[in-house]
Motif scaffolding. Sequence first.
Motif, mmCIF file in Angstrom:
data_model
loop_
_atom_site.group_PDB
_atom_site.id
_atom_site.type_symbol
_atom_site.label_atom_id
_atom_site.label_comp_id
_atom_site.label_asym_id
_atom_site.label_seq_id
_atom_site.Cartn_x
_atom_site.Cartn_y
_atom_site.Cartn_z
ATOM 1 N N LYS A 190 0.809 -1.217 0.000
ATOM 2 C CA LYS A 190 0.000 0.000 0.000
ATOM 3 C C LYS A 190 0.846 1.273 0.000
ATOM 4 C CE LYS A 190 -3.687 -2.306 2.618
ATOM 5 N NZ LYS A 190 -4.505 -2.268 3.860
ATOM 6 N N ASN A 191 2.144 1.156 0.171
ATOM 7 C CA ASN A 191 2.995 2.341 0.310
ATOM 8 C C ASN A 191 3.057 3.146 -0.974
ATOM 9 O OD1 ASN A 191 3.637 1.716 2.965
ATOM 10 N ND2 ASN A 191 5.429 0.490 2.371
ATOM 11 N N LYS A 192 3.099 4.475 -0.816
ATOM 12 C CA LYS A 192 3.254 5.389 -1.922
ATOM 13 C C LYS A 192 4.392 6.355 -1.609
ATOM 14 C CE LYS A 192 -1.658 5.185 -3.146
ATOM 15 N NZ LYS A 192 -2.907 5.973 -3.346
ATOM 16 N N LEU A 193 4.828 7.071 -2.621
ATOM 17 C CA LEU A 193 5.964 7.969 -2.452
ATOM 18 C C LEU A 193 5.703 9.004 -1.360
ATOM 19 C CD1 LEU A 193 8.795 8.492 -3.639
ATOM 20 C CD2 LEU A 193 7.739 10.138 -5.199
ATOM 21 N N GLU A 194 4.493 9.498 -1.298
ATOM 22 C CA GLU A 194 4.190 10.522 -0.290
ATOM 23 C C GLU A 194 4.224 9.966 1.137
ATOM 24 O OE1 GLU A 194 0.292 9.583 -2.590
ATOM 25 O OE2 GLU A 194 2.425 9.902 -3.014
ATOM 26 N N ASP A 195 4.106 8.630 1.281
ATOM 27 C CA ASP A 195 4.175 8.023 2.612
ATOM 28 C C ASP A 195 5.586 8.092 3.195
ATOM 29 O OD1 ASP A 195 1.466 7.306 2.520
ATOM 30 O OD2 ASP A 195 1.927 5.434 1.473
ATOM 31 N N LEU A 196 6.564 8.328 2.346
ATOM 32 C CA LEU A 196 7.948 8.343 2.789
ATOM 33 C C LEU A 196 8.355 9.669 3.416
ATOM 34 C CD1 LEU A 196 9.592 6.731 -0.386
ATOM 35 C CD2 LEU A 196 8.480 5.574 1.532
ATOM 36 N N GLU A 197 7.573 10.700 3.171
ATOM 37 C CA GLU A 197 7.978 12.047 3.544
ATOM 38 C C GLU A 197 8.104 12.247 5.050
ATOM 39 O OE1 GLU A 197 5.217 14.600 1.600
ATOM 40 O OE2 GLU A 197 6.111 14.315 -0.397
ATOM 41 N N ARG A 198 7.424 11.433 5.852
ATOM 42 C CA ARG A 198 7.496 11.616 7.296
ATOM 43 C C ARG A 198 8.692 10.919 7.927
ATOM 44 N NH1 ARG A 198 3.489 7.466 6.878
ATOM 45 N NH2 ARG A 198 3.716 5.800 8.440
ATOM 46 N N PHE A 199 9.491 10.239 7.101
ATOM 47 C CA PHE A 199 10.669 9.539 7.620
ATOM 48 C C PHE A 199 11.955 10.186 7.110
ATOM 49 C CE2 PHE A 199 7.281 6.351 7.552
ATOM 50 C CZ PHE A 199 7.358 5.872 8.851
ATOM 51 N N LYS A 200 13.007 10.018 7.872
ATOM 52 C CA LYS A 200 14.314 10.535 7.477
ATOM 53 C C LYS A 200 15.069 9.481 6.660
ATOM 54 C CE LYS A 200 14.652 13.507 11.548
ATOM 55 N NZ LYS A 200 15.404 13.817 12.799
ATOM 56 N N PHE A 201 16.064 9.957 5.904
ATOM 57 C CA PHE A 201 16.809 9.100 4.991
ATOM 58 C C PHE A 201 18.306 9.134 5.295
ATOM 59 C CE2 PHE A 201 12.909 9.580 2.776
ATOM 60 C CZ PHE A 201 12.817 8.584 1.815
ATOM 61 N N VAL A 202 18.957 8.042 4.977
ATOM 62 C CA VAL A 202 20.414 8.038 4.830
ATOM 63 C C VAL A 202 20.677 7.902 3.335
ATOM 64 C CG1 VAL A 202 20.958 7.116 7.109
ATOM 65 C CG2 VAL A 202 20.517 5.534 5.228
ATOM 66 N N ASP A 203 21.797 8.465 2.899
ATOM 67 C CA ASP A 203 22.019 8.553 1.458
ATOM 68 C C ASP A 203 23.457 8.183 1.125
ATOM 69 O OD1 ASP A 203 21.542 9.019 -1.183
ATOM 70 O OD2 ASP A 203 21.484 11.203 -1.035
ATOM 71 N N TYR A 204 23.625 7.561 -0.021
ATOM 72 C CA TYR A 204 24.967 7.208 -0.484
ATOM 73 C C TYR A 204 25.618 8.407 -1.166
ATOM 74 C CZ TYR A 204 28.732 5.082 -3.140
ATOM 75 O OH TYR A 204 29.958 4.799 -3.676
ATOM 76 N N GLN A 205 26.850 8.697 -0.764
ATOM 77 C CA GLN A 205 27.604 9.805 -1.338
ATOM 78 C C GLN A 205 28.539 9.278 -2.419
ATOM 79 O OE1 GLN A 205 27.627 13.289 -0.673
ATOM 80 N NE2 GLN A 205 28.884 13.193 -2.523
ATOM 81 N N VAL A 206 28.290 9.640 -3.658
ATOM 82 C CA VAL A 206 29.150 9.228 -4.759
ATOM 83 C C VAL A 206 30.511 9.888 -4.607
ATOM 84 C CG1 VAL A 206 29.488 9.306 -7.249
ATOM 85 C CG2 VAL A 206 27.225 8.833 -6.315
ATOM 86 N N GLY A 207 31.586 9.100 -4.780
ATOM 87 C CA GLY A 207 32.938 9.624 -4.640
ATOM 88 C C GLY A 207 33.271 10.611 -5.735
ATOM 89 N N PRO A 208 34.288 11.446 -5.517
ATOM 90 C CA PRO A 208 34.644 12.471 -6.509
ATOM 91 C C PRO A 208 35.066 11.911 -7.855
ATOM 92 C CG PRO A 208 36.320 12.290 -4.779
ATOM 93 C CD PRO A 208 35.136 11.512 -4.320
ATOM 94 N N THR A 209 35.722 10.747 -7.864
ATOM 95 C CA THR A 209 36.143 10.168 -9.148
ATOM 96 C C THR A 209 34.963 9.597 -9.918
ATOM 97 O OG1 THR A 209 36.620 8.028 -8.110
ATOM 98 C CG2 THR A 209 38.439 9.607 -8.289
ATOM 99 N N GLU A 210 33.917 9.159 -9.184
ATOM 100 C CA GLU A 210 32.743 8.589 -9.839
ATOM 101 C C GLU A 210 31.815 9.670 -10.387
ATOM 102 O OE1 GLU A 210 31.025 4.929 -7.813
ATOM 103 O OE2 GLU A 210 32.076 5.869 -6.154
#
Length: 312
Positions: A190-210
């Motif tokens: 049942k999840n939709k994109l707007e359901d995610l807005e109330r939660f925090k995220f961790v994110d992958y940081q692309v390296g400078p060479t990539e």
Amino acid sequence: MHNLEQKLARIDLNLLVALSVILKEGSITKAAQTLFVTQPAMSKTLQRLRDLFDDPLFYRTPNGMAPTAKAKEVEKRLPKILAEIEHLFSTQEFNPAMCEQTFSVSVPSVLCHAIWLPLLARLECVAPHVCLIDLPSDADPISALEKGRYDFAVHIVKPQSGQCHYTSLGTIRPHVYARKSHPLAQSISKNKLEDLERFKFVDYQVGPTESKSFENPIEKFNRVLNFKPTVVYKSSQLSLLTELLANNDYLFISPSLMMNSPDFSDKFVSVLEIDIAEHYLYELVLLEGPHIAHGQAEQWMKNELINSISIK
């Protein structure tokens, strides 16, 4: 001073074959018959051998030709030398279990767990002596492959025509991951994109060479969807991201390939496959160096990588 190659360049290896036959037959006539040459030709070959070794090699006796001490010394070593030469030019069936080769592969760090863990588990069973070197992803993998810096590269940038060979591994589709006890894990269908807005995220940081030659795929997906997650931590260290994800109700957007890692799939679940137009998606490819086409071991490793990484 002459080096080894310069010295050997003066030697006709066919002379060693002729010497081996003469030693076995004990007769110039019989040796000529065995090699399908005339007796005068074989006599000339023997003279060339005598000049090469600076030794008569044979002397006549009432019972025929007898080898000199030098010839006896050569006779002891010659079978092994000829066997090594024959092995060098023969086509041997490749056996992964006996392979001791080292392969270097450039892999995006966010996919390291998903690629290496299943592959290493398989190789431990079928090719326990193989060594794999994991190298950082490069913004210009084509140049690095052509220069021999590594054998293979997993990337999202296709080479231009004629640059190097590549194999498609499938399309990268973004998923939102959470720990299995996350509130969204109870309502996956049942999840939709707007359901995610109330939660925090961790994110992958692309390296400078990539990041020099392409936009971070996840950032592109978010931009296209006009989705602005609240990010509390960004890192290029996947282990730190997954540790935070396992101990908090954070969310993490990453490719579906992540579930190939047993370590990841045991702890996390996809709470949403992000619906995005096909033309915005990336194709994951396996690039290979020019030498890969010419080696049995290299072709075998290529197939192992394809089978391990291919996105179903």
